[in-house]
Design a protein around this motif. Structure first.
Motif, PDB file in Angstrom:
ATOM      1  N   TRP A   3       0.823  -1.217   0.000  1.00  0.00           N
ATOM      2  CA  TRP A   3       0.000   0.000   0.000  1.00  0.00           C
ATOM      3  C   TRP A   3       0.855   1.263   0.000  1.00  0.00           C
TER       4      TRP A   3
ATOM      5  N   LEU B  80       1.023   5.099   0.839  1.00  0.00           N
ATOM      6  CA  LEU B  80       0.353   5.959   1.811  1.00  0.00           C
ATOM      7  C   LEU B  80       0.555   7.426   1.450  1.00  0.00           C
TER       8      LEU B  80
ATOM      9  N   ALA C  97      -4.630   5.052   1.746  1.00  0.00           N
ATOM     10  CA  ALA C  97      -3.753   3.987   1.263  1.00  0.00           C
ATOM     11  C   ALA C  97      -4.249   3.566  -0.112  1.00  0.00           C
TER      12      ALA C  97
ATOM     13  N   ALA D 113      -0.027  10.102  -2.225  1.00  0.00           N
ATOM     14  CA  ALA D 113       0.297   8.676  -2.111  1.00  0.00           C
ATOM     15  C   ALA D 113       0.934   8.129  -3.374  1.00  0.00           C
TER      16      ALA D 113
ATOM     17  N   LYS E 210      -7.668   5.849   5.588  1.00  0.00           N
ATOM     18  CA  LYS E 210      -7.187   5.271   6.838  1.00  0.00           C
ATOM     19  C   LYS E 210      -7.599   6.087   8.063  1.00  0.00           C
TER      20      LYS E 210
ATOM     21  N   GLU F  44      -5.646  10.727   5.569  1.00  0.00           N
ATOM     22  CA  GLU F  44      -4.591   9.801   5.160  1.00  0.00           C
ATOM     23  C   GLU F  44      -5.239   8.666   4.393  1.00  0.00           C
TER      24      GLU F  44
END
Length: 817
Positions: free
Chosen positions: A450, A452, A681, A796, A692, A679
């Motif tokens: 993932w 981020l 992912a 990300a 997240k 945030e």
């Protein structure tokens, strides 16, 4: 009626127009219940199924109706063959009224009926008939079996928004909630700026999707029409119903004590309401029509799709000189509503060259109208993503860019802000969220499979106040611990936002009673009219009218016991005195006038032989002196509120309150502000996106209830998740059919999509807004939430998507290695 009765008002009313900043009694009350996170007073009723919604009422002889929608996008109804249907078991009648049936729903706050006349078809799903039966099941089968012959003109329909952009036309600014604006020379400013940004963003149509479907139970009492209905703004909806059926508004009553959400879709009346009323009139029986989920999505409203151009010009230090926000939206032919995407753009950031321009495309799709945070919810997606892109172009921290463009006053109107805590919200959110740990460069943080990323966006939502009224009554009630209760009455609704609770807190504080001594009566047009629930102005407007009604009671009680209005304290069912007051010049004049009034009243009584009411005698100087002798507040003595109320006729005391907007809304820019942080992912192979965590920080004046306000912010942030990642109404471009017309295909966030949400409410006192100093908050949390997620996705994986929602197919072929 006596002469005195004709001259003297029977119900004292406290009126206030917000023409200047005002202090708030809520700062001086003893109990301080306002602000506390108390549980919802109606919560137990809802979880136990005892809160009755519109579709759950039953009236003797009630029958059931189901709407029948058109199966073409454009054309005319040639013939409706009802014979076969009316022969089916349980079917009573197929009701048609091509002239009076509603073509579509109405916008919020309008007094006139929505567009009527269903012989001509303007969109797929447009209601054209209602099948009435003894049971809902029979009506459903009858609606499916009804045969309709059309003159099909679907090939001439305009369904695809993008392909029709070249036919965009100017909007009717007079009927919109925002206006075109131009100052300086925006295009030249953009061209000549040291750094410039110019991009197009697209947002799709969205569905309000409230939990409770639209429903109306209609019945007639002679010439009076009564509707149990799911509406957010009852006072204006009553006017719409009366206009649609050519009725005297006094012969129309709407009842909506509980509304299971609306998000704007229930601001105005919808087709089922008039269909039920007409059917009930014809059959002389109560008729209940409940829309199915597909019908709610096909025939009420949608949020318009938008094409937004954002142009920003600045110097190398990031100081903005030019801001352009041009938008094209869509609606049915002949309808004037347009999505006001730039409402907050006018005042959010600095810039001497500014442009806001709206255009609209006519399409054959369900009516577009207000969906929660109309304007800002999608407008700030474009603005805040553009600010993030500009920050990257400048190699600057996104928060720093916004800090450098903090205006000293509203740059469009050149008026001061009543309060503005945008920077404070961003700084608090950055600290709470851990913004300093963010990787400046995208695609630099890979944990397992993932990627981020972290993003942020500002939030803003203009504050409004509308005319509203309420009644407050104190009366003896032996069942209550303190022997007295307060009844608060207004036709304001509770759509799940906590109206019953926060209004109870306001009344409890001002009247010095526990919350369980407050009886709140809402959602009935037989009660004093309020603006209703919508536009984040219901709590401020209706709450202020309740505040004023209670303030009037306080003044009447103070007069009764010989105190000044600002020296009376009500607490736990007791009346006491606080502080001292010297008589003002105005009060001295009033006192002198009372001496003259004494002689006048005595002469009037002598000549007319009319008994002088106690309410008049209470105004006379001799009576005032008697009160002061009767109630001795020296040595901190208290008196029972119940004992005082027991002395009034009928052992109760009533007053009304009325609030109006005034000069403040023109002299000061009023708005709630905030900041969203997210945030995300992103899966390195599939492009799947997961949110997240999110943090929202908001400043919205005095908070009435921290628990309900926080819940509103949760809802707004969840709305942002849906807007960023999944919500999109899809119409078939060939026949106009809504393809994803239920909650299995129209995706909204569920528990698994929502991470831990953190909400922080900053303290704020805004004396320009209303006597409670509150502002709207729920829609503020939506504004900017989707942009924060979009900016986090870029951080990300380094992919900038400007066509929402952001789904994995828009990422998968560009994912970093």
């Amino acid at each position: 009626m006596s002469l005195l009765d004709a001259v003297l008002p029977s119900e004292p009313t406290k009126k206030m127009t917000m023409d200047e900043p005002v202090e708030s009694l809520l700062s001086t009350t003893a109990s301080k219940l306002v602000g506390k996170p108390i549980n919802r007073v109606d919560g137990s009723l809802k979880v136990s199924g005892q809160a009755t919604y519109s579709a759950e009422f039953y009236i003797e002889g009630q029958v059931y109706g189901v709407l029948v929608g058109a199966t073409i996008a454009k054309g005319k109804v040639k013939h409706i063959d009802s014979r076969a249907v009316e022969a089916l078991p349980g079917i009573i009648k197929v009701v048609t009224d091509p002239k009076h049936f509603l073509r579509n729903a109405q916008q919020g706050g309008e007094k006139k009926a929505p567009t009527q006349g269903v012989a001509e078809i303007f969109y797929h799903g447009q209601p054209i008939a209602a099948v009435i039966a003894e049971t809902f099941e029979a009506a459903t089968e009858g609606a499916k079996a009804l045969k309709v012959t059309y003159q099909d003109e679907t090939e001439d329909a305009v369904i695809d928004f993008d392909s029709a952009l070249t036919d965009a036309h100017p909007v009717d600014e007079k009927k919109g909630s925002d206006k075109n604006h131009k100052q300086g020379n925006p295009e030249q400013g953009l061209k000549e700026s040291e750094v410039s940004f110019d991009q197009i963003y697209h947002t799709p149509s969205q569905s309000n999707s409230p939990m409770e479907p639209h429903a109306t139970l209609a019945y007639w009492e002679d010439e009076k029409l009564v509707l149990y209905t799911a509406n957010q703004m009852l006072s204006s909806c009553k006017q719409q119903v009366a206009d649609a059926l050519n009725l005297d508004p006094n012969n129309v009553q709407l009842i909506a004590r509980y509304v299971g959400g609306g998000f704007g879709s229930k601001l105005g009346i919808a087709p089922e309401s008039i269909a039920a009323a007409i059917s009930a009139k014809e059959l002389k029986r109560p008729v209940l029509i409940v829309m199915t989920r597909p019908q709610v999505m096909e025939t009420t409203i949608r949020r318009s799709d938008t094409r937004q151009r954002i142009g920003i010009g600045c110097d190398k230090e990031g100081v903005i000189n030019t801001f352009i926000h041009n938008t094209i939206t869509s609606n049915l032919p002949g309808e004037s509503f347009f999505e006001p995407t730039a409402l907050s753009t006018h005042y959010l950031y600095r810039g001497e060259n500014r442009q806001v321009d709206y255009q609209m495309v006519d399409v054959n799709k369900v009516l577009s109208g207000s969906m929660r945070a109309p304007g800002e919810a999608v407008g700030m997606i474009a603005v805040e993503c553009a600010m993030d892109e500009l920050a990257i172009q400048l190699d600057m921290d996104p928060i720093e860019l916004r800090r450098r463009n903090e205006p000293e006053q509203d740059p469009s109107q050149e008026i001061p802000f009543s309060t503005r805590q945008l920077i404070a919200c961003m700084e608090k959110g950055a600290e709470q969220f851990g913004w300093e740990k963010r990787n400046k460069m995208p695609a630099k943080c890979l944990e397992g499979d993932w990627w981020l990323g972290i993003g942020m966006a500002a939030s803003a939502r203009g504050n409004k106040l509308k005319l509203s009224e309420a009644r407050a009554t104190l009366q003896i009630d032996g069942s209550k611990t303190l022997g007295v209760k307060a009844i608060i009455e207004t036709d304001m609704t509770d759509i799940g936002t906590g109206s019953y609770t926060v209004f109870s807190q306001i009344a409890a504080d001002l009247l010095g009673l526990p919350v369980d001594h407050i009886e709140m009566k809402l959602g009935d047009t037989s009660l004093p009219p309020a603006v209703g629930s919508g536009g984040s102005m219901g709590a401020a407007s209706s709450g202020s009218s309740i505040y004023l009604a209670c303030q009037q009671l306080r003044e009447m009680l103070a007069d009764k016991v010989g105190l000044h209005s600002d020296t009376i304290q009500l607490n736990n069912g007791q009346i006491s005195k606080i502080g001292e007051q010297e008589a003002t010049v105005t009060e001295t004049i009033i006192e002198s006038g009372k001496n003259v009034a004494t002689e006048l009243v005595e002469k009037l009584a002598e000549k007319t032989s009319v008994a002088i009411p106690d309410s008049v005698l209470d105004l006379l100087p001799e009576e005032q002196k008697a009160k002061q002798n009767r109630y001795d507040f020296s040595r901190h003595k208290n008196y029972s509120l119940a004992d005082i109320i027991a002395q009034y006729d009928d052992q109760k005391l009533s007053a009304k309150g009325e609030i109006k907007p005034g000069k403040n809304e023109k002299t000061h820019r009023q708005s709630s502000f905030g900041a969203n942080f997210a945030e995300v992912a992103v899966h390195r192979v599939t492009g799947e996106i997961r949110v997240k965590r999110m943090t929202g920080v908001f400043a919205a004046g005095r908070i009435l209830n921290h628990k309900t306000a926080t819940s509103q912010c949760y809802g707004g942030m969840v709305f942002g998740i849906g807007s960023a990642l999944m919500e999109e109404v899809i119409h078939d471009k060939h026949d106009g059919r809504l393809c994803n017309h239920d909650l299995s295909e129209y995706h909204i966030p569920v528990n698994a999509d929502v991470p831990q949400l953190d909400v922080i409410l900053l303290e704020e006192d805004d004396r320009y807004t209303n006597p409670m100093h509150i502002k709207g908050i729920g829609e503020t949390a939506i504004s900017g939430a989707a942009a924060a997620i979009a900016n986090a996705i870029y951080n990300a994986v380094g992919i900038r998507v400007r066509d929402f929602p952001i789904t994995l197919d828009k990422l998968i072929d560009q994912l970093p290695d």
